[in-house]
Design a protein around this motif. Structure first.
Motif, mmCIF file in Angstrom:
data_model
loop_
_atom_site.group_PDB
_atom_site.id
_atom_site.type_symbol
_atom_site.label_atom_id
_atom_site.label_comp_id
_atom_site.label_asym_id
_atom_site.label_seq_id
_atom_site.Cartn_x
_atom_site.Cartn_y
_atom_site.Cartn_z
ATOM 1 N N ARG A 29 0.909 -1.072 0.186
ATOM 2 C CA ARG A 29 0.072 -0.098 -0.027
ATOM 3 C C ARG A 29 0.707 1.253 -0.018
ATOM 4 N NH1 ARG A 29 -3.216 -3.411 3.624
ATOM 5 N NH2 ARG A 29 -2.044 -2.430 5.474
ATOM 6 N N HIS A 30 1.960 1.183 0.722
ATOM 7 C CA HIS A 30 3.009 2.370 0.728
ATOM 8 C C HIS A 30 3.681 2.670 -0.521
ATOM 9 C CE1 HIS A 30 5.612 5.311 2.394
ATOM 10 N NE2 HIS A 30 6.669 4.444 1.835
ATOM 11 N N ALA A 31 3.749 1.512 -1.394
ATOM 12 C CA ALA A 31 4.502 1.558 -2.748
ATOM 13 C C ALA A 31 3.508 2.251 -3.751
ATOM 14 C CB ALA A 31 4.996 0.311 -3.104
ATOM 15 N N ARG A 32 2.214 1.803 -3.551
ATOM 16 C CA ARG A 32 1.249 2.092 -4.462
ATOM 17 C C ARG A 32 1.165 3.768 -4.009
ATOM 18 N NH1 ARG A 32 -3.052 -0.227 -6.642
ATOM 19 N NH2 ARG A 32 -3.635 1.560 -7.100
ATOM 20 N N VAL A 33 1.034 4.094 -3.144
ATOM 21 C CA VAL A 33 0.827 5.581 -2.802
ATOM 22 C C VAL A 33 1.863 6.311 -3.372
ATOM 23 C CG1 VAL A 33 0.358 7.281 -0.892
ATOM 24 C CG2 VAL A 33 -0.695 5.220 -1.104
ATOM 25 N N THR A 34 3.201 5.893 -3.207
ATOM 26 C CA THR A 34 4.303 6.807 -3.243
ATOM 27 C C THR A 34 5.081 6.393 -4.777
ATOM 28 O OG1 THR A 34 5.747 4.923 -2.334
ATOM 29 C CG2 THR A 34 5.085 6.809 -0.957
ATOM 30 N N GLY A 35 4.422 5.561 -5.486
ATOM 31 C CA GLY A 35 4.810 5.302 -6.973
ATOM 32 C C GLY A 35 6.282 4.276 -6.713
ATOM 33 N N LEU A 36 6.573 3.634 -5.865
ATOM 34 C CA LEU A 36 7.525 2.932 -5.869
ATOM 35 C C LEU A 36 7.334 1.300 -6.254
ATOM 36 C CD1 LEU A 36 9.069 3.850 -2.231
ATOM 37 C CD2 LEU A 36 10.083 4.662 -4.527
ATOM 38 N N GLY A 37 8.420 0.858 -6.759
ATOM 39 C CA GLY A 37 8.084 -0.810 -7.125
ATOM 40 C C GLY A 37 8.720 -1.755 -5.898
ATOM 41 N N ILE A 38 8.349 -2.879 -5.835
ATOM 42 C CA ILE A 38 8.863 -3.874 -5.095
ATOM 43 C C ILE A 38 9.563 -5.003 -5.724
ATOM 44 C CG2 ILE A 38 8.243 -5.565 -3.040
ATOM 45 C CD1 ILE A 38 5.948 -3.365 -2.666
ATOM 46 N N ALA A 39 10.652 -5.495 -5.317
ATOM 47 C CA ALA A 39 11.286 -6.729 -6.076
ATOM 48 C C ALA A 39 11.222 -7.688 -4.611
ATOM 49 C CB ALA A 39 12.782 -6.306 -6.426
ATOM 50 N N THR A 40 10.947 -8.830 -4.681
ATOM 51 C CA THR A 40 10.671 -9.874 -3.769
ATOM 52 C C THR A 40 11.942 -10.736 -3.753
ATOM 53 O OG1 THR A 40 8.402 -9.388 -3.473
ATOM 54 C CG2 THR A 40 9.226 -11.237 -2.379
ATOM 55 N N GLN A 41 12.701 -11.055 -2.762
ATOM 56 C CA GLN A 41 13.640 -11.849 -2.710
ATOM 57 C C GLN A 41 13.700 -12.663 -1.375
ATOM 58 O OE1 GLN A 41 17.255 -10.659 -4.077
ATOM 59 N NE2 GLN A 41 16.388 -10.198 -6.198
ATOM 60 N N PRO A 42 13.508 -13.774 -1.124
ATOM 61 C CA PRO A 42 13.686 -14.421 0.435
ATOM 62 C C PRO A 42 15.237 -14.223 0.620
ATOM 63 C CG PRO A 42 12.311 -15.889 -0.701
ATOM 64 C CD PRO A 42 12.811 -14.916 -1.722
ATOM 65 N N ASN A 43 15.906 -14.649 -0.230
ATOM 66 C CA ASN A 43 17.437 -14.711 0.115
ATOM 67 C C ASN A 43 18.548 -14.316 -0.969
ATOM 68 O OD1 ASN A 43 17.134 -17.116 -1.077
ATOM 69 N ND2 ASN A 43 17.630 -18.510 0.811
ATOM 70 N N GLY A 44 17.732 -14.003 -2.011
ATOM 71 C CA GLY A 44 18.504 -13.805 -3.272
ATOM 72 C C GLY A 44 18.834 -14.504 -4.162
ATOM 73 N N HIS A 45 18.145 -15.924 -4.191
ATOM 74 C CA HIS A 45 18.527 -16.869 -5.367
ATOM 75 C C HIS A 45 17.684 -16.252 -6.441
ATOM 76 C CE1 HIS A 45 19.732 -19.557 -2.019
ATOM 77 N NE2 HIS A 45 20.145 -20.129 -3.073
ATOM 78 N N GLY A 46 18.243 -16.503 -7.825
ATOM 79 C CA GLY A 46 17.647 -16.029 -8.748
ATOM 80 C C GLY A 46 17.775 -14.485 -9.180
ATOM 81 N N ALA A 47 18.498 -13.877 -8.421
ATOM 82 C CA ALA A 47 18.561 -12.443 -8.742
ATOM 83 C C ALA A 47 19.219 -12.175 -10.110
ATOM 84 C CB ALA A 47 19.291 -11.756 -7.757
ATOM 85 N N THR A 48 18.626 -11.239 -10.739
ATOM 86 C CA THR A 48 19.497 -10.821 -12.287
ATOM 87 C C THR A 48 19.935 -9.520 -12.373
ATOM 88 O OG1 THR A 48 16.984 -10.259 -12.858
ATOM 89 C CG2 THR A 48 17.557 -12.386 -13.212
ATOM 90 N N GLY A 49 19.765 -8.733 -11.069
ATOM 91 C CA GLY A 49 19.864 -7.255 -11.321
ATOM 92 C C GLY A 49 19.053 -6.256 -11.730
ATOM 93 N N ARG A 50 17.768 -6.789 -11.876
ATOM 94 C CA ARG A 50 16.989 -5.871 -12.613
ATOM 95 C C ARG A 50 15.924 -5.270 -11.340
ATOM 96 N NH1 ARG A 50 15.604 -10.833 -16.336
ATOM 97 N NH2 ARG A 50 16.914 -10.479 -18.244
ATOM 98 N N THR A 51 16.594 -4.599 -10.560
ATOM 99 C CA THR A 51 15.988 -4.156 -9.264
ATOM 100 C C THR A 51 16.276 -2.707 -8.969
ATOM 101 O OG1 THR A 51 18.040 -4.889 -8.045
ATOM 102 C CG2 THR A 51 16.091 -6.273 -7.995
ATOM 103 N N SER A 52 16.844 -2.017 -10.015
ATOM 104 C CA SER A 52 17.121 -0.485 -9.866
ATOM 105 C C SER A 52 15.794 0.206 -9.737
ATOM 106 C CB SER A 52 17.832 -0.093 -11.126
ATOM 107 O OG SER A 52 18.265 1.236 -11.009
ATOM 108 N N GLY A 53 15.827 1.281 -8.749
ATOM 109 C CA GLY A 53 14.637 2.028 -8.378
ATOM 110 C C GLY A 53 13.651 1.332 -7.839
ATOM 111 N N THR A 54 14.009 -0.002 -6.972
ATOM 112 C CA THR A 54 12.925 -0.582 -6.298
ATOM 113 C C THR A 54 13.198 -0.659 -4.763
ATOM 114 O OG1 THR A 54 14.011 -2.652 -6.463
ATOM 115 C CG2 THR A 54 12.665 -2.435 -8.152
ATOM 116 N N ILE A 55 12.162 -1.106 -3.996
ATOM 117 C CA ILE A 55 12.271 -1.441 -2.735
ATOM 118 C C ILE A 55 12.718 -3.152 -2.685
ATOM 119 C CG2 ILE A 55 11.401 -1.854 -0.391
ATOM 120 C CD1 ILE A 55 9.519 0.462 -1.126
ATOM 121 N N LEU A 56 13.666 -3.719 -2.145
ATOM 122 C CA LEU A 56 13.854 -4.880 -2.047
ATOM 123 C C LEU A 56 13.185 -5.660 -0.943
ATOM 124 C CD1 LEU A 56 15.314 -7.356 -3.108
ATOM 125 C CD2 LEU A 56 17.381 -7.023 -1.705
#
Length: 434
Positions: free
Chosen positions: A55-82
């Motif tokens: 809800r906070h991200a929706r209001v502020t226009g931020l994006g969210i990238a979800t990772q439990p521990n970082g497996h599968g990360a591709t680096g496509r997270t610029s400008g997001t909340i991890l």
């Protein structure tokens, strides 16, 4: 920056911002070869906390990238909340119903340890430290996929937070399109806080690794082809060409059999006719011990990978695999597929009809080494008969959904993304949007 500082009043979990102690460690992916830039890191405490973050991200226009521990990360997270979901670690097992309710932060090894005393198994892969949710969102290949299909085929429900910040339970009955997309289409559609996983009987398990010097590779490969040609769905056999730093090249056979150990030994008899191995760890084992077979690293490290689906293991293919040393790669693994994987699947991948998956891995110690690793991977892939698509769960940072799915599947996933997340709140490791 004020918007990011307001995160601490929006969520109850821990927040790290750039420049603060612990931020760099908190944003670190599992694969240290991936550079992961984010605007903030949040470790949520429960599903309600995830909903508050959305809800906070929706209001502020931020994006969210979800990772439990970082497996599968591709680096496509610029400008997001991890978003880290490690604390969403509830695990409930119902042995009578053969179901497990698995939080997003629960690892495959934790599930196996919990279900083993009941004579049951989940759908574990080669590593015990990956999250079950992350594997399922990518489709997921398990030691037992020949018997029970994709890991995603065994998910019966998802607990999610949608793009409006609402907690929902998603099933084939309540939201069929979203359920379909989540079973192997990645994390672009909702944040999964838990899932319900079907469990399977596993009263007996036989498994382990046989290891020989590389001089035995031609004979080992011939025996491997003989074993997989007659393998029942309960038997899974992988071939590994290995070259670890400071040691001579080797070849290995990794095996699991869901059933009687005597039957397993009979099915594997062609391997016993080979020269004596350097080591042989095959034995009756618990499903909680599966991580010991390949002994993959359980701490973050750097690596470069490439996967392909191989259409045949005929004589020319076998010769190509063995003509040259795999160096500078550490491993070239050939996984036998088919079985239940080749049967109908209501998931983005659908049936996996190719008989083998090839997985190539090397360590980029410096730029020159990285270039040599990717060149060797590319050369081997181009020399082998491949289908042109890859398992979604094995995509590397340079690849996209079009490398895994047919065009009509990609279009359906993008349509579902537009309906369920029109403001593009959710930023997956491998996004589906065009």
């Amino acid at each position: 920056m004020n918007t990011l500082h307001h995160l601490r009043s929006a969520v109850r979990g821990q927040v790290w911002l750039p420049g603060e102690p612990g931020f760099d460690a908190a944003r670190r992916p599992w694969n240290l070869a991936v550079e992961q830039q984010v605007d903030a890191v949040v470790e949520a405490v429960d599903g309600a906390d995830v909903a508050a973050l959305v809800r906070h991200a929706r209001v502020t226009g931020l994006g969210i990238a979800t990772q439990p521990n970082g497996h599968g990360a591709t680096g496509r997270t610029s400008g997001t909340i991890l978003l880290r979901t490690r604390r969403l670690n509830t695990l409930q097992v119902d042995p009578a119903a053969r179901r497990a309710h698995v939080g997003a932060g629960v690892s495959s090894g934790q599930v196996q340890a919990a279900v083993a005393p009941h004579g049951l198994t989940g759908m574990p892969g080669s590593s015990p430290v990956v999250s079950v949710t992350g594997v399922a969102l990518g489709g997921g290949l398990s030691w037992f996929s020949r018997a029970h299909g994709w890991v995603a085929d065994n998910v019966t429900a998802f607990d999610v937070v949608d793009a409006d910040g609402h907690e929902r339970r998603v099933t084939a009955a309540t939201a069929p399109d979203l359920f379909w997309a989540l079973r192997g289409g990645g994390g672009s559609f909702a944040i999964v806080t838990a899932l319900e996983l079907a469990l399977h009987p596993a009263p007996d398990l036989y498994g382990g690794r046989m290891l020989w010097s590389a001089e035995q590779a031609p004979a080992v490969l011939d025996a491997y082809r003989s074993v997989v040609a007659a393998a029942p769905d309960t038997l899974t056999v992988w071939l590994d060409l290995l070259h670890f730093p400071g040691s001579a090249p080797m070849v290995a056979i990794d095996v699991t059999h869901l059933g009687d150990p005597a039957e397993a030994r009979d099915l594997l008899r062609p391997l016993d006719r080979l020269a004596s191995p350097l080591s042989d760890s095959r034995q009756p084992m618990s499903v909680a011990e599966l991580g010991s077979i390949t002994a993959e690293p359980t701490d973050p490290s750097a690596g470069l990978s490439r996967a392909e689906l191989v259409t045949t293991l005929d004589d020319p293919t076998a010769k190509t695999l063995l003509t040259e040393p795999i160096e500078p790669l550490l491993s070239v693994q050939l996984r036998h597929l088919r079985g239940a994987l080749a049967r109908p699947s209501d998931s983005p991948h659908g049936p996996l009809t190719e008989p083998f998956a090839l997985y190539m891995f090397g360590i980029p110690t410096d730029p020159a080494r990285a270039e040599a690793v990717t060149a060797r991977q590319r050369g081997l892939a181009e020399a082998l008969p491949t289908s042109g698509r890859k398992p979604f769960t094995f995509l590397n940072p340079s690849e996209s959904v079009t490398d895994a799915f047919a065009p009509e599947v990609v279009q359906r996933l993008r349509d579902i993304k537009r309906r369920h997340d029109p403001h593009h709140v959710f930023r997956a490791n491998v996004p589906v949007h065009g």
